[in-house]
Design a protein around this motif. Structure first.
Motif, mmCIF file in Angstrom:
data_model
loop_
_atom_site.group_PDB
_atom_site.id
_atom_site.type_symbol
_atom_site.label_atom_id
_atom_site.label_comp_id
_atom_site.label_asym_id
_atom_site.label_seq_id
_atom_site.Cartn_x
_atom_site.Cartn_y
_atom_site.Cartn_z
ATOM 1 N N GLY A 7 -16.784 -28.070 -2.520
ATOM 2 C CA GLY A 7 -16.446 -26.791 -1.920
ATOM 3 C C GLY A 7 -17.273 -25.680 -2.518
ATOM 4 O O GLY A 7 -17.706 -25.758 -3.666
ATOM 5 N N LYS A 8 -17.478 -24.653 -1.729
ATOM 6 C CA LYS A 8 -18.203 -23.468 -2.197
ATOM 7 C C LYS A 8 -17.344 -22.716 -3.214
ATOM 8 O O LYS A 8 -16.138 -22.964 -3.342
ATOM 9 C CB LYS A 8 -18.508 -22.542 -1.018
ATOM 10 C CG LYS A 8 -19.483 -23.092 -0.022
ATOM 11 C CD LYS A 8 -20.874 -22.929 -0.550
ATOM 12 C CE LYS A 8 -21.866 -23.184 0.573
ATOM 13 N NZ LYS A 8 -23.217 -23.076 0.114
ATOM 14 N N ALA A 11 -13.371 -21.738 -3.050
ATOM 15 C CA ALA A 11 -12.719 -22.588 -2.045
ATOM 16 C C ALA A 11 -11.442 -23.253 -2.556
ATOM 17 O O ALA A 11 -10.745 -23.913 -1.790
ATOM 18 C CB ALA A 11 -13.699 -23.657 -1.554
ATOM 19 N N LYS A 13 -11.305 -25.389 -5.436
ATOM 20 C CA LYS A 13 -11.575 -26.672 -6.098
ATOM 21 C C LYS A 13 -10.804 -26.820 -7.405
ATOM 22 O O LYS A 13 -10.223 -27.865 -7.673
ATOM 23 C CB LYS A 13 -13.080 -26.826 -6.395
ATOM 24 C CG LYS A 13 -13.968 -26.847 -5.194
ATOM 25 C CD LYS A 13 -15.424 -26.949 -5.581
ATOM 26 C CE LYS A 13 -15.927 -25.846 -6.476
ATOM 27 N NZ LYS A 13 -15.924 -24.492 -5.933
ATOM 28 N N SER A 124 -19.668 -27.831 -6.679
ATOM 29 C CA SER A 124 -19.827 -26.566 -5.953
ATOM 30 C C SER A 124 -20.871 -26.660 -4.853
ATOM 31 O O SER A 124 -21.998 -26.192 -5.001
ATOM 32 C CB SER A 124 -20.188 -25.442 -6.919
ATOM 33 O OG SER A 124 -19.105 -25.173 -7.752
ATOM 34 N N ASP A 126 -20.840 -27.230 -0.256
ATOM 35 C CA ASP A 126 -20.151 -27.590 0.968
ATOM 36 C C ASP A 126 -20.413 -29.072 1.249
ATOM 37 O O ASP A 126 -21.458 -29.604 0.857
ATOM 38 C CB ASP A 126 -20.679 -26.732 2.122
ATOM 39 C CG ASP A 126 -19.848 -26.910 3.369
ATOM 40 O OD1 ASP A 126 -18.666 -26.495 3.342
ATOM 41 O OD2 ASP A 126 -20.367 -27.482 4.346
ATOM 42 N N VAL A 127 -19.496 -29.735 1.895
ATOM 43 C CA VAL A 127 -19.659 -31.156 2.216
ATOM 44 C C VAL A 127 -20.980 -31.406 2.933
ATOM 45 O O VAL A 127 -21.654 -32.407 2.673
ATOM 46 C CB VAL A 127 -18.461 -31.668 3.059
ATOM 47 C CG1 VAL A 127 -18.686 -33.091 3.520
ATOM 48 C CG2 VAL A 127 -17.175 -31.580 2.256
ATOM 49 N N SER A 128 -21.388 -30.490 3.785
ATOM 50 C CA SER A 128 -22.639 -30.662 4.535
ATOM 51 C C SER A 128 -23.877 -30.604 3.638
ATOM 52 O O SER A 128 -24.940 -31.073 4.019
ATOM 53 C CB SER A 128 -22.755 -29.610 5.638
ATOM 54 O OG SER A 128 -22.832 -28.317 5.068
ATOM 55 N N GLU A 129 -23.744 -30.034 2.440
ATOM 56 C CA GLU A 129 -24.864 -29.914 1.502
ATOM 57 C C GLU A 129 -24.949 -31.064 0.504
ATOM 58 O O GLU A 129 -25.895 -31.151 -0.262
ATOM 59 C CB GLU A 129 -24.750 -28.602 0.720
ATOM 60 C CG GLU A 129 -24.774 -27.364 1.577
ATOM 61 C CD GLU A 129 -24.410 -26.113 0.800
ATOM 62 O OE1 GLU A 129 -24.837 -25.043 1.240
ATOM 63 O OE2 GLU A 129 -23.701 -26.195 -0.226
#
Length: 138
Positions: A7-8, A11, A13, A124, A126-129
């Motif tokens: 998560g950013k 978010a 975490k 740290s 996003d899932v897409s990163e």
């Protein structure tokens, strides 16, 4: 076994990590270790969990972190859980830019921990990163 909490910044975490620590503390028959920076979790986590401020040990890259975690497991056969808050902050800027070292570190941690120690880390990004090689730890 390695698990990532992605998560950013902001978010939630760390809140998820704290809850996972509390569950582990209630259910585990072994030892629980939490690695943090700047003693950030000291007010949230109390007795029964070993709190380590990684800054006291001058760890600043993936190889050092992998060795540190491996040392904990090697010295404490009763360690059932290791929690790490902010793995990317710990390993440093250079290794955050080139995720190859981070992928290698987590794969080696997963190998060493086997089925006896669960390692949970906040990550740290996003899932897409997250690199494809790490998605198996989500």
């Amino acid at each position: 076994m390695v698990k990532l909490i992605p998560g950013k910044k902001g978010a939630g975490k760390t809140k998820i990590l704290i809850e996972a620590i509390r569950v582990a503390k209630a259910e585990s028959k072994g030892n629980i270790v939490t690695i943090q920076t700047k003693r950030s979790l000291n007010s949230e986590i109390r007795h029964g969990v070993r709190l380590i401020d990684i800054e006291d040990y001058n760890i600043a890259n993936c190889d050092g972190m992998r060795g540190f975690v491996s040392g904990i497991m090697a010295s404490d056969y009763d360690c059932t859980h290791i929690f790490v808050d902010g793995i990317l902050r710990i390993v440093g800027e250079d290794e955050r830019r080139d995720m190859t070292k981070v992928v290698e570190m987590l794969e080696k941690m997963d190998e060493v921990s086997g089925k006896f120690t669960e390692i949970t880390l906040t990550f740290s990004a996003d899932v897409s990163e997250i690199p494809e090689a790490l998605k198996k730890y989500l």
